[in-house]
Enzyme design. Structure first.
Site, short mmCIF file in Angstrom:
data_model
loop_
_atom_site.label_atom_id
_atom_site.label_comp_id
_atom_site.label_asym_id
_atom_site.label_seq_id
_atom_site.Cartn_x
_atom_site.Cartn_y
_atom_site.Cartn_z
N ARG A 301 0.85 -1.18 0.00
CA ARG A 301 0.00 0.00 0.00
C ARG A 301 0.89 1.24 0.00
O ARG A 301 1.86 1.31 0.76
CB ARG A 301 -0.92 0.03 1.23
CG ARG A 301 -2.00 -1.05 1.23
CD ARG A 301 -3.06 -0.75 0.17
NE ARG A 301 -4.15 -1.72 0.19
CZ ARG A 301 -4.18 -2.80 -0.58
NH1 ARG A 301 -3.18 -3.06 -1.40
NH2 ARG A 301 -5.21 -3.62 -0.53
N GLU A 330 -3.24 7.55 -6.31
CA GLU A 330 -3.17 6.79 -7.56
C GLU A 330 -4.23 7.26 -8.55
O GLU A 330 -5.41 7.32 -8.18
CB GLU A 330 -3.35 5.29 -7.26
CG GLU A 330 -2.20 4.72 -6.45
CD GLU A 330 -2.26 3.20 -6.31
OE1 GLU A 330 -3.26 2.59 -6.75
OE2 GLU A 330 -1.32 2.62 -5.74
N HIS A 349 0.48 -0.08 -10.37
CA HIS A 349 -0.32 -1.00 -9.53
C HIS A 349 -0.64 -2.27 -10.32
O HIS A 349 -1.80 -2.64 -10.51
CB HIS A 349 -1.60 -0.32 -9.07
CG HIS A 349 -2.12 -0.89 -7.77
ND1 HIS A 349 -2.73 -0.13 -6.81
CD2 HIS A 349 -2.12 -2.16 -7.28
CE1 HIS A 349 -3.08 -0.89 -5.80
NE2 HIS A 349 -2.71 -2.14 -6.06
#
Length: 613
Positions: A301, A330, A349
């Site tokens: 994270r 993000e 990601h």
């Protein structure tokens, strides 16, 4: 003590009036990939209670559903793997409608029994209201459920399930890929060569063999990374203050303290959840303790790393390189100095982005949705199911108490030993058959696990989640003389075979022990270790162990007053006059570090701990 009988949600079964006939989706299992995925899925089907033979398996289930009053309808709003869609189509009518506006979603949701989404669809309170009670299940194809309003779902009687396990191997492999790519400057050399340069001497890397990798977090992904790193010839150490040491030993790695891990590692790979205790855990202070030239990988994270502090550590050479798949924001800003840094390798990601992982997620969420529509309560449920009103009404105060005790006791654990055994002791004048403590046990488990992980715990999945983390939970009943009209006298929570950061919380048997009671409808802490106290479990708590002598209460209270910290209550318990005592102080806000240091420096205060409730 396992749940006595499998729980069912009969109200999740599609009713005849609620499921109008609709033509099945014409698409079917036509691709080779689909057939291969379905073949690999046979073991999953058997575990889900579905046969793998065409007629007696999903087709038969679909036939049974049809005979019961029509097939349910499932709305899929984002791309889902073919094998998962095939499973759903064998059981239900599937409507694949992608890129819906919020208005279009609200219009469609009243016509379906289940909704399957990924991260791009916002399932808000307005969506549940628009469903007008028909929507029974929301399936999130992935781990996080930030885009689903869980409170609104629970109020609407809608079960929310996710797919928490299918991404594990993919995330571990991505961490190892970033590790190797960073060590050999693969991304930088690729960009240089494509720009027409030939810079062999600039991109000299480092070997992995013999280097020490610290795996920070030992839940699902961490062990998989450790296994693969050992295969590369690396020396692996791990840190997780709540994981059992035996889990690390089982794969041949050592469990060490946080400071030892970060100060001795050449590479540090992060695999911890984002919780209040891990937010910006890697900051200026942390980086200062690391070996100069350390390399960091983060596929967990973004919020566990203070990105400004990481940028400073890169610029001053403390951190030689970083490989990041996740970010605080993000997507990150286009002008992010961290993303643009020449010693940083970045990916958008991609931890779960493999073909196999996406198919696995699709299968896992399809099984969970089908199970819920059949009436089963899935172990991957992330919101609390409906509890009978009479039970919830009677136990509501004890539900709060149970979770508070769990949250309190886990904060007393010192790193290094992990948590293995949990004992919950219920004292009551009632016959055990007249007191269903499953929800209380689940709330203790929730209080212990949720602050230290990304798991969602409820009465359905409490035992499953605990087992995943290697925890053994047992119940004990103590029968008391008294009125059976009061369901419980007290709840005790014991953590066995653990080290405590606050020695005063240890019982004579060496367990961390806390006890609580409900007074006037509010949860109270009544026992810490061997010390009797009486404080309301509201706000935050400071526990001080001190020599029992006059003036200590005044000194500590004065410190908090000068630091503008409001004290809501105070209680002192002692073993005998002039011996040891524990002072429990309720405070409305978290004191500054300076205030806590002054408390610790107070003469006769032997130890203290601050606890967030």
């Amino acid at each position: 003590m396992a749940l006595a009988t499998p729980l069912r949600l009969r109200h999740l079964l599609p009713a005849a009036a609620a499921a109008p006939a609709r033509a099945p989706d014409p698409a079917g299992p036509s691709s080779l990939a689909s057939h291969r995925a379905l073949s690999l899925c046979r073991g999953r089907l058997l575990r889900a209670g579905l046969s793998t033979t065409p007629r007696s398996g999903l087709v038969a289930v679909a036939a049974a559903a049809s005979a019961a009053g029509g097939r349910p309808t499932v709305l899929v709003t984002e791309n889902l793997g073919t094998a998962g869609l095939d499973l759903l189509r064998a059981f239900a009518n599937v409507d694949c409608s992608y890129e819906l506006t919020a208005e279009e979603l609200r219009a469609k949701v009243s016509l379906v029994d289940a909704l399957v989404v990924r991260s791009g669809t916002q399932v808000t309170r307005e969506v549940f209201e628009a469903a007008r009670g028909r929507l029974r299940v929301v399936g999130r194809a992935g781990v996080g459920v930030d885009n689903v309003d869980l409170q609104a779902a629970t109020e609407a009687g809608c079960l929310v399930v996710n797919a928490p396990t299918a991404n594990t191997v993919a995330a571990a492999e991505h961490a190892v890929a970033l590790l190797a790519a960073m060590a050999r400057n693969v991304a930088q050399a690729d960009a240089s060569l494509k720009a027409g340069k030939w810079q062999r001497s600039k991109y000299v890397g480092v070997t992995l063999v013999g280097k020490t990798l610290a795996v920070m977090g030992f839940g699902k992904v961490g062990p998989e990374v450790a296994r693969r790193a050992k295969g590369l010839g690396m020396d692996v150490i791990v840190h997780d203050p709540y994981a059992a040491v035996d889990r690390a030993r089982a794969i041949g790695v050592d469990m060490v303290s946080f400071d030892e891990a970060i100060s001795t590692a050449d590479f540090i790979s992060l695999h911890m959840p984002l919780t209040p205790s891990t937010a910006k855990l890697f900051n200026d202070e942390t980086f200062a303790k690391m070996r100069k030239g350390v390399r960091i990988i983060n596929v967990a994270r973004g919020g566990v790393v203070d990105e400004e502090a990481l940028l400073r550590a890169l610029d001053n050479g403390t951190v030689a390189q970083a490989a990041l798949d996740v970010f605080t924001e993000e997507p990150p800003p286009r002008d992010s100095k961290l993303v643009q840094h020449e010693n940083v390798t970045v990916t958008p990601h991609l931890g779960a982005s493999t073909t196999e992982a996406q198919e696995g997620v699709a299968l896992e969420i399809a099984e969970a949705v089908i199970g819920a529509l059949r009436g089963d309560l899935a172990a991957t449920a992330v919101n609390a199911p409906t509890v009978p009103a009479e039970v919830l009404s009677e136990l509501s105060s004890y539900v709060v108490l149970a979770e508070k005790l769990g949250r309190l006791v886990v904060q007393l654990v010192a790193g290094g030993s992990g948590i293995k055994g949990i004992k919950v002791v219920f004292s009551s004048a009632r016959d055990p058959d007249d007191l269903d403590t499953r929800i209380l046990r689940a709330m203790v488990t929730k209080g212990i696990i949720e602050p230290i992980s990304s798991a969602f715990v409820n009465i359905v999945n409490a035992d499953y989640v605990a087992k995943q983390r290697g925890l053994r939970i047992v119940e004990e009943r103590i029968f008391l003389d008294g009125s059976p009209e009061i369901p419980l006298d007290s709840i005790q929570v014991h953590l066995t075979n653990v080290e405590s950061k606050f020695a005063g919380a240890l019982s004579d048997a060496g367990d961390i022990r806390v006890e609580g009671k409900v007074r006037d409808g509010a949860p109270h802490l009544t026992l810490v270790g061997s010390f009797r106290v009486d404080v309301s479990l509201v706000g935050n708590l400071i526990l001080c162990c001190q020599v029992d002598q006059p003036g200590i209460i005044g000194k500590v209270g004065s410190i908090l007053g000068k630091m503008n910290v409001n004290v809501s209550f105070m209680s002192v318990g002692r073993t005998a006059p002039g011996k040891q005592a524990i002072m429990a102080i309720g405070v409305d806000e978290e004191p500054e570090k300076e205030a806590l240091k002054l408390i610790g420096d107070t003469p006769s205060v032997e130890e203290f701990v601050f606890l967030k409730l």
